[in-house]
Design a protein around this motif. Sequence first.
Motif, PDB file in Angstrom:
ATOM      1  N   VAL A 190       0.862  -1.090  -0.190  1.00  0.00           N
ATOM      2  CA  VAL A 190      -0.113  -0.218   0.120  1.00  0.00           C
ATOM      3  C   VAL A 190       0.869   1.312  -0.101  1.00  0.00           C
ATOM      4  CG1 VAL A 190      -1.727   1.321   1.243  1.00  0.00           C
ATOM      5  CG2 VAL A 190      -1.964  -1.140   1.182  1.00  0.00           C
ATOM      6  N   VAL A 191       0.816   2.190  -0.989  1.00  0.00           N
ATOM      7  CA  VAL A 191       1.504   3.485  -0.788  1.00  0.00           C
ATOM      8  C   VAL A 191       0.496   4.417  -0.926  1.00  0.00           C
ATOM      9  CG1 VAL A 191       3.581   2.402  -2.311  1.00  0.00           C
ATOM     10  CG2 VAL A 191       1.565   3.506  -3.622  1.00  0.00           C
ATOM     11  N   GLY A 192       1.038   5.628  -0.269  1.00  0.00           N
ATOM     12  CA  GLY A 192       0.008   6.941  -0.470  1.00  0.00           C
ATOM     13  C   GLY A 192      -0.145   7.546  -1.659  1.00  0.00           C
ATOM     14  N   GLY A 193      -1.116   8.152  -1.924  1.00  0.00           N
ATOM     15  CA  GLY A 193      -1.452   9.134  -3.125  1.00  0.00           C
ATOM     16  C   GLY A 193      -1.666  10.407  -2.477  1.00  0.00           C
ATOM     17  N   ASN A 194      -2.019  11.280  -3.287  1.00  0.00           N
ATOM     18  CA  ASN A 194      -2.199  12.682  -3.127  1.00  0.00           C
ATOM     19  C   ASN A 194      -3.252  13.102  -2.038  1.00  0.00           C
ATOM     20  OD1 ASN A 194      -3.089  12.354  -5.611  1.00  0.00           O
ATOM     21  ND2 ASN A 194      -3.992  14.397  -5.667  1.00  0.00           N
ATOM     22  N   HIS A 195      -4.142  12.398  -2.165  1.00  0.00           N
ATOM     23  CA  HIS A 195      -5.595  12.351  -1.403  1.00  0.00           C
ATOM     24  C   HIS A 195      -5.234  11.779   0.127  1.00  0.00           C
ATOM     25  CE1 HIS A 195      -8.991  13.796  -4.125  1.00  0.00           C
ATOM     26  NE2 HIS A 195      -7.988  13.656  -5.066  1.00  0.00           N
ATOM     27  N   ASP A 196      -4.236  11.138   0.185  1.00  0.00           N
ATOM     28  CA  ASP A 196      -4.092  10.336   1.757  1.00  0.00           C
ATOM     29  C   ASP A 196      -3.317  11.109   2.358  1.00  0.00           C
ATOM     30  OD1 ASP A 196      -5.424   7.721   0.836  1.00  0.00           O
ATOM     31  OD2 ASP A 196      -3.750   7.536  -0.479  1.00  0.00           O
ATOM     32  N   SER A 197      -3.509  10.965   3.743  1.00  0.00           N
ATOM     33  CA  SER A 197      -2.454  11.577   4.786  1.00  0.00           C
ATOM     34  C   SER A 197      -1.296  10.576   5.141  1.00  0.00           C
ATOM     35  CB  SER A 197      -3.224  11.714   6.051  1.00  0.00           C
ATOM     36  OG  SER A 197      -2.207  11.944   7.137  1.00  0.00           O
ATOM     37  N   PRO A 198      -0.149  10.949   4.496  1.00  0.00           N
ATOM     38  CA  PRO A 198       0.902   9.932   4.742  1.00  0.00           C
ATOM     39  C   PRO A 198       1.179   9.443   6.136  1.00  0.00           C
ATOM     40  CG  PRO A 198       1.893  11.839   3.333  1.00  0.00           C
ATOM     41  CD  PRO A 198       0.263  12.068   3.946  1.00  0.00           C
ATOM     42  N   THR A 199       1.072  10.417   7.179  1.00  0.00           N
ATOM     43  CA  THR A 199       1.030   9.964   8.420  1.00  0.00           C
ATOM     44  C   THR A 199      -0.165   8.948   8.978  1.00  0.00           C
ATOM     45  OG1 THR A 199       0.267  12.074   9.322  1.00  0.00           O
ATOM     46  CG2 THR A 199       2.495  12.114   9.177  1.00  0.00           C
ATOM     47  N   ARG A 200      -1.171   9.252   8.636  1.00  0.00           N
ATOM     48  CA  ARG A 200      -2.499   8.495   8.800  1.00  0.00           C
ATOM     49  C   ARG A 200      -1.919   6.912   8.513  1.00  0.00           C
ATOM     50  NH1 ARG A 200      -7.182   9.363  11.122  1.00  0.00           N
ATOM     51  NH2 ARG A 200      -6.941  11.439  10.902  1.00  0.00           N
ATOM     52  N   LEU A 201      -1.656   6.976   7.015  1.00  0.00           N
ATOM     53  CA  LEU A 201      -1.248   5.794   6.436  1.00  0.00           C
ATOM     54  C   LEU A 201      -0.464   4.837   7.292  1.00  0.00           C
ATOM     55  CD1 LEU A 201      -1.685   5.825   2.619  1.00  0.00           C
ATOM     56  CD2 LEU A 201      -3.234   4.750   4.272  1.00  0.00           C
ATOM     57  N   ASP A 202       0.815   5.587   7.488  1.00  0.00           N
ATOM     58  CA  ASP A 202       1.909   4.871   8.074  1.00  0.00           C
ATOM     59  C   ASP A 202       1.688   4.515   9.446  1.00  0.00           C
ATOM     60  OD1 ASP A 202       3.791   4.788   5.815  1.00  0.00           O
ATOM     61  OD2 ASP A 202       4.388   7.049   6.353  1.00  0.00           O
ATOM     62  N   ALA A 203       0.938   5.375  10.317  1.00  0.00           N
ATOM     63  CA  ALA A 203       0.718   4.922  11.830  1.00  0.00           C
ATOM     64  C   ALA A 203       0.586   3.747  12.055  1.00  0.00           C
ATOM     65  CB  ALA A 203      -0.531   6.062  12.340  1.00  0.00           C
ATOM     66  N   PRO A 204      -0.167   2.819  11.651  1.00  0.00           N
ATOM     67  CA  PRO A 204      -0.236   1.487  11.829  1.00  0.00           C
ATOM     68  C   PRO A 204       0.726   0.378  11.292  1.00  0.00           C
ATOM     69  CG  PRO A 204      -2.095   1.664  10.335  1.00  0.00           C
ATOM     70  CD  PRO A 204      -1.081   3.121  10.713  1.00  0.00           C
ATOM     71  N   SER A 205       1.506   0.984  10.614  1.00  0.00           N
ATOM     72  CA  SER A 205       2.454   0.154   9.691  1.00  0.00           C
ATOM     73  C   SER A 205       2.998  -1.018  10.212  1.00  0.00           C
ATOM     74  CB  SER A 205       3.525   0.937   8.821  1.00  0.00           C
ATOM     75  OG  SER A 205       4.246   1.752   9.708  1.00  0.00           O
ATOM     76  N   GLU A 206       3.540  -0.753  11.704  1.00  0.00           N
ATOM     77  CA  GLU A 206       4.412  -1.761  12.218  1.00  0.00           C
ATOM     78  C   GLU A 206       3.338  -3.098  12.607  1.00  0.00           C
ATOM     79  OE1 GLU A 206       7.703  -2.434  12.796  1.00  0.00           O
ATOM     80  OE2 GLU A 206       7.767  -0.555  11.452  1.00  0.00           O
ATOM     81  N   LEU A 207       2.271  -2.566  13.174  1.00  0.00           N
ATOM     82  CA  LEU A 207       1.156  -3.533  13.277  1.00  0.00           C
ATOM     83  C   LEU A 207       0.752  -4.398  12.022  1.00  0.00           C
ATOM     84  CD1 LEU A 207      -0.458  -4.582  15.713  1.00  0.00           C
ATOM     85  CD2 LEU A 207      -2.523  -2.915  15.079  1.00  0.00           C
ATOM     86  N   LEU A 208       0.664  -3.592  11.027  1.00  0.00           N
ATOM     87  CA  LEU A 208       0.033  -4.226   9.809  1.00  0.00           C
ATOM     88  C   LEU A 208       1.200  -5.311   9.131  1.00  0.00           C
ATOM     89  CD1 LEU A 208      -1.913  -1.199   7.855  1.00  0.00           C
ATOM     90  CD2 LEU A 208      -2.955  -3.211   9.064  1.00  0.00           C
ATOM     91  N   LYS A 209       2.245  -4.989   9.572  1.00  0.00           N
ATOM     92  CA  LYS A 209       3.291  -5.973   9.334  1.00  0.00           C
ATOM     93  C   LYS A 209       2.731  -7.529   9.663  1.00  0.00           C
ATOM     94  CE  LYS A 209       7.285  -3.068   8.892  1.00  0.00           C
ATOM     95  NZ  LYS A 209       8.571  -2.691   9.371  1.00  0.00           N
ATOM     96  N   LEU A 210       1.974  -7.493  10.577  1.00  0.00           N
ATOM     97  CA  LEU A 210       1.589  -8.933  11.047  1.00  0.00           C
ATOM     98  C   LEU A 210       0.696  -9.587  10.240  1.00  0.00           C
ATOM     99  CD1 LEU A 210       1.152  -8.007  14.939  1.00  0.00           C
ATOM    100  CD2 LEU A 210       3.234  -9.138  13.826  1.00  0.00           C
ATOM    101  N   LEU A 211       0.033  -8.669   9.416  1.00  0.00           N
ATOM    102  CA  LEU A 211      -0.800  -9.121   8.556  1.00  0.00           C
ATOM    103  C   LEU A 211      -0.377  -9.189   7.007  1.00  0.00           C
ATOM    104  CD1 LEU A 211      -4.232  -7.440   9.365  1.00  0.00           C
ATOM    105  CD2 LEU A 211      -3.354  -9.390  10.139  1.00  0.00           C
ATOM    106  N   ASP A 212       1.131  -9.351   6.827  1.00  0.00           N
ATOM    107  CA  ASP A 212       1.815  -9.142   5.682  1.00  0.00           C
ATOM    108  C   ASP A 212       1.402  -7.875   4.837  1.00  0.00           C
ATOM    109  OD1 ASP A 212       3.623 -11.531   6.042  1.00  0.00           O
ATOM    110  OD2 ASP A 212       1.893 -12.801   5.621  1.00  0.00           O
ATOM    111  N   VAL A 213       1.246  -6.699   5.644  1.00  0.00           N
ATOM    112  CA  VAL A 213       0.847  -5.500   4.835  1.00  0.00           C
ATOM    113  C   VAL A 213       2.093  -4.542   4.912  1.00  0.00           C
ATOM    114  CG1 VAL A 213      -0.655  -3.732   4.357  1.00  0.00           C
ATOM    115  CG2 VAL A 213      -1.514  -5.722   5.208  1.00  0.00           C
ATOM    116  N   PHE A 214       2.724  -4.057   3.692  1.00  0.00           N
ATOM    117  CA  PHE A 214       3.793  -3.271   3.651  1.00  0.00           C
ATOM    118  C   PHE A 214       3.345  -1.857   3.230  1.00  0.00           C
ATOM    119  CE2 PHE A 214       7.493  -1.496   1.757  1.00  0.00           C
ATOM    120  CZ  PHE A 214       8.526  -1.614   2.359  1.00  0.00           C
ATOM    121  N   VAL A 215       3.371  -0.917   4.113  1.00  0.00           N
ATOM    122  CA  VAL A 215       2.670   0.294   3.780  1.00  0.00           C
ATOM    123  C   VAL A 215       3.754   1.601   3.603  1.00  0.00           C
ATOM    124  CG1 VAL A 215       1.221   2.027   4.787  1.00  0.00           C
ATOM    125  CG2 VAL A 215       0.728  -0.247   5.208  1.00  0.00           C
TER     126      VAL A 215
END
Length: 406
Positions: A81-106
């Motif tokens: 998952v990568v951010g776009g110009n409509h997304d908040s980068p910090t909001r997308l990145d905030a749970p990134s460490e937790l999402l790694k447990l679901l094999d989600v790379f943000v």
Amino acid sequence: MKILHTSDWHLGATFEGISREEDHKFFLSWLVEILKNYEIEVLIVAGDIFDQPQPSSESQKIYYQFLFQISQIKNFKKVIVVGGNHDSPTRLDAPSELLKLLDVFVVGGVYSDLHDISKYLCPIYNSERQLQAVIAAVPFIHEYRLGIRTAGLTESEIQNLFKDKINLLYKNLADESEKLYQTKLLIGTGHLSCIGSEKDDAPLEIHMVGTLGGLPETIFDKRFNYIALGHIHKSYRVANSNAYYSGSPICLSLKESKTQRCVNIVTFENNDYDIQRLPVPQRRKIIEIKGNIESINFQIESLSWDTPFPPILCVQTEVESYLPGLDLSILRKLENSFPFTQRPALATVKQSLCQTSNINQIFFNKDSLKTLSVEEVFIKMCENQNQVIDDKLLNAFRSLLNEENI
């Protein structure tokens, strides 16, 4: 290896005040089944996951529920998952460490001067821990994140600087991938506008990202086997390159409803790839009907659709003079023509004067506006509307003219 490339979901988007929440849920439910049935190993979402930097709690719930659902798919490896110009980068990145447990790379955004670019590289391994590919997750990047200071520069100078910096970024990512992983299969992402396209398959318009317009396909390093792009809502290939847009999966505007919505399924074998543009079924479409009042009423009575739910309706009608309350009349027509569960949602009613209207005849067949005073125009309009003209009305009009200094 098989990947699915999608982008520009815009969760939380509305159309003329009409919620698209159920349409997004319909798409994501379909996408879960596609990931299973096509045995997709990697899902890439190339930006604009949300429509607003501060998405609603319901939009975030839809997003996280989807990520959890696909984490349960057997043999599924990774979500990028990568951010776009409509997304908040910090909001997308905030749970990134937790999402790694679901094999989600943000990668929501770029925050530094890009000295350590290895953190944007995501290796993909098979069940035997053998390296299959490396994905360079590049989000939307504003020019100032690349060290470009725009003060005193022309648009052309900014464009050239940005082009050179982006080109260097993709080159450095390819170099770093070779250094760390020695892989021959390199996949990239991006969220920007490219101007080159296949013949007869260009987008209707090139959107601006930040202050920049379209970029040439030469910004991408040739070592990338495939580049999954987002931002433009139409599916097409960038000319003479391995870069593709998937387009938005649901129609977000009337213009988008006129082109097929797709996701890209890409199969890699021996460093070559085969791409399949898979049409996305729509829960409902946005349609437009045009004509005079009689024609509009007939078209409403004849409406049919091939989607599970009735369409969102835009009405463009020709009138001889503006009709107040026309939108309510059309709403009543819809209510009388369809039961509640099968009733199209009315989005807009726009009125335009037909060329043969009485108002046009007043000004084009008899007098020129240049030869009439403001008061004479007012009198003729009143006559056209059968309005009684007396001294009280004229004095009130003259008082308004004096107040506005007309």
